[in-house]
Design a protein around this motif. Structure first.
Motif, PDB file in Angstrom:
ATOM      1  N   ASP A 198       5.230 -21.502 -11.211  1.00 31.89           N
ATOM      2  CA  ASP A 198       5.725 -21.417 -12.590  1.00 31.89           C
ATOM      3  C   ASP A 198       5.011 -20.758 -13.435  1.00 31.89           C
ATOM      4  OD1 ASP A 198       8.206 -21.631 -11.304  1.00 31.89           O
ATOM      5  OD2 ASP A 198       7.734 -24.183 -11.896  1.00 31.89           O
ATOM      6  N   ARG A 201       6.128 -19.151 -16.419  1.00 26.53           N
ATOM      7  CA  ARG A 201       7.271 -18.941 -16.036  1.00 26.53           C
ATOM      8  C   ARG A 201       7.944 -19.383 -18.035  1.00 26.53           C
ATOM      9  NH1 ARG A 201      11.983 -23.043 -15.283  1.00 26.53           N
ATOM     10  NH2 ARG A 201      13.546 -22.071 -14.441  1.00 26.53           N
ATOM     11  N   ARG A 279      17.549 -30.388  -3.496  1.00 26.99           N
ATOM     12  CA  ARG A 279      18.196 -29.632  -4.383  1.00 26.99           C
ATOM     13  C   ARG A 279      19.081 -30.552  -4.430  1.00 26.99           C
ATOM     14  NH1 ARG A 279      17.864 -23.129  -2.073  1.00 26.99           N
ATOM     15  NH2 ARG A 279      15.423 -23.116  -1.909  1.00 26.99           N
ATOM     16  N   HIS A 314       9.840 -22.470  -9.865  1.00 25.07           N
ATOM     17  CA  HIS A 314      11.151 -22.122  -9.311  1.00 25.07           C
ATOM     18  C   HIS A 314      11.348 -20.633  -8.934  1.00 25.07           C
ATOM     19  CE1 HIS A 314      11.238 -25.544 -12.559  1.00 25.07           C
ATOM     20  NE2 HIS A 314      13.061 -25.559 -12.432  1.00 25.07           N
ATOM     21  N   SER A 319      16.806 -18.593 -10.946  1.00 26.18           N
ATOM     22  CA  SER A 319      15.624 -19.806 -11.330  1.00 26.18           C
ATOM     23  C   SER A 319      16.100 -21.262 -10.521  1.00 26.18           C
ATOM     24  CB  SER A 319      15.933 -19.892 -12.558  1.00 26.18           C
ATOM     25  OG  SER A 319      15.699 -18.941 -13.562  1.00 26.18           O
ATOM     26  N   GLN A 320      16.466 -21.211  -9.126  1.00 22.92           N
ATOM     27  CA  GLN A 320      16.635 -22.215  -8.942  1.00 22.92           C
ATOM     28  C   GLN A 320      15.377 -23.328  -8.177  1.00 22.92           C
ATOM     29  OE1 GLN A 320      18.988 -25.218  -6.974  1.00 22.92           O
ATOM     30  NE2 GLN A 320      19.433 -23.508  -5.563  1.00 22.92           N
ATOM     31  N   PRO A 321      15.400 -24.024  -8.489  1.00 19.34           N
ATOM     32  CA  PRO A 321      14.369 -24.943  -7.840  1.00 19.34           C
ATOM     33  C   PRO A 321      13.643 -25.415  -6.816  1.00 19.34           C
ATOM     34  CG  PRO A 321      15.873 -26.465  -8.482  1.00 19.34           C
ATOM     35  CD  PRO A 321      16.607 -25.440  -9.012  1.00 19.34           C
ATOM     36  N   CYS A 354      14.368 -18.559  -3.496  1.00 17.93           N
ATOM     37  CA  CYS A 354      14.293 -19.571  -2.982  1.00 17.93           C
ATOM     38  C   CYS A 354      15.234 -19.256  -1.553  1.00 17.93           C
ATOM     39  CB  CYS A 354      15.290 -20.400  -4.045  1.00 17.93           C
ATOM     40  SG  CYS A 354      17.043 -19.290  -4.488  1.00 17.93           S
TER      41      CYS A 354
END
Length: 366
Positions: A198, A201, A279, A314, A319-321, A354
């Motif tokens: 990240d 970011r 998630r 992310h 931006s999905q963790p 992701c």
């Protein structure tokens, strides 16, 4: 010299000076004249550069309670007393170019501290309590013997400038990406192998210098539009650690951060169950951070509990963790505007996605 020193201190007491300059006075110890009687209760700034002082007095805060700045650059101080934590108003502390081997945990009690400079010492570790310095804006620990930075450093929410050049750092804590006020990060001349996914970011981070980290071959693509120093990175061959995942493009192999457990590919159709579970738990945690306190720790290892607070990264596309798996995509530096600046083709930007869909649709210049 002693007479001149005594006169300077006497004048400061009589005229209630707020600033006292004792630079280049050939001092072998902290002047006892400063501590006699009530001391200098009104003194705010004390400068003692280029002396030979080896220790600080335990009653420093009692005799100089209103110190805002303490400048001790270029002395021979090896140990900072625990009483340093009593300087409640101290905003700037410079102990650069001394003989420090250890910083006491009491440094974390300096809650007004804004600038801490510890460069050119012999420090092998930093106390976690540095994370208690919520007002800290500048931290310089360059030219030491550090192998790691404390994870709790992310609690220094006011930190704007972090410099750790010329140490032996191999990795940076991913928690550093939570420093949303950080504007400049300098980690030149270390042993960095990878950077947190990240990193960059945050919009506030504008300057990243990782020059002369010869094992560093990949930069997170979040750094694409930042001011980057990466000259001398990835220019020497390195035998890859068998335990470390790498993503390859032609003959170039970029090591992934050590926290990455799995590397996804375009042939995957289902994300691993562990990743899906993390998630889902993260969504619950994000909506109700206190809810996890009710969960028995036996159900989830501490390492995974920590991940819920600080994901691996992310997705650079949506931006999905991400927690245990990433889908990497390399963009050689020669294809970017930085090629003419650094003239390196052995360093790449790496996008971390992701899913297969994000991997296929992500474009660095999009």
């Amino acid at each position: 010299m002693a007479t001149e020193l005594n006169e300077a201190i006497l004048t400061a007491k009589q005229e209630r000076h707020k600033n006292l300059f004792l630079n280049y006075k050939n001092l072998n110890c902290f002047p006892v004249e400063l501590l006699k009687g009530e001391g200098l209760q009104f003194l705010e700034r004390l400068y003692m550069k280029r002396n030979s002082i080896t220790t600080l007095p335990d009653n420093l805060a009692q005799k100089l309670p209103n110190l805002i700045e303490l400048y001790l650059h270029s002395n021979n101080i090896a140990v900072v007393p625990e009483a340093i934590g009593n300087l409640a108003r101290l905003q700037s502390l410079d102990l650069s170019d001394n003989a420090l081997q250890l910083i006491c945990p009491e440094i974390g009690r300096l809650r007004s501290l804004r600038h801490l400079r510890l460069s050119n010492n012999q420090l092998k570790t930093l106390p976690p309590e540095i994370g208690d310095l919520r007002e800290l804006e500048t931290l310089d620990v360059s030219m030491n013997l550090l192998c790691a930075l404390p994870e709790r450093l992310h609690q220094c929410l006011s930190l704007q400038y972090l410099t750790a050049d010329y140490n032996d750092l191999r990795h940076l804590p991913r928690q550093l990406c939570q420093l949303h006020s950080l504007n400049e990060l300098s980690m030149a001349a270390n042993s960095l192998v990878s950077l947190p996914l990240d990193l960059g970011r945050s919009r506030e981070l504008q300057f990243v210098f990782v020059d002369n980290n010869v094992h560093l071959k990949g930069l997170p693509s979040y750094l694409y539009n930042k001011v980057i120093g990466c000259s001398g990175c990835g220019v020497l061959p390195r035998v890859s650690d068998r335990e470390q995942l790498c993503v390859a493009l032609g003959e170039m192999a970029v090591p992934l951060p050590a926290e990455v457990k799995l590397m996804g590919s375009e042939t995957d159709h289902v994300v691993p169950l562990e990743e899906l579970a993390m998630r889902a738990l993260h969504r619950s945690y994000h909506h109700n951070p206190k809810g996890l306190n009710l969960m028995p720790h036996i159900l989830l290892p501490k390492s995974l509990l920590d991940l819920l607070q600080f994901p691996l990264g992310h997705c650079h596309r949506c931006s999905q963790p991400m927690f245990t798996i990433v889908y990497p995509k390399l963009f050689p530096l020669k294809e970017t505007a930085l090629a003419g600046v650094h003239r390196r083709t052995t360093v790449s930007f790496v996008a971390y996605c992701c899913s297969i869909h994000c991997l296929q649709t992500f474009d660095l210049q999009g």
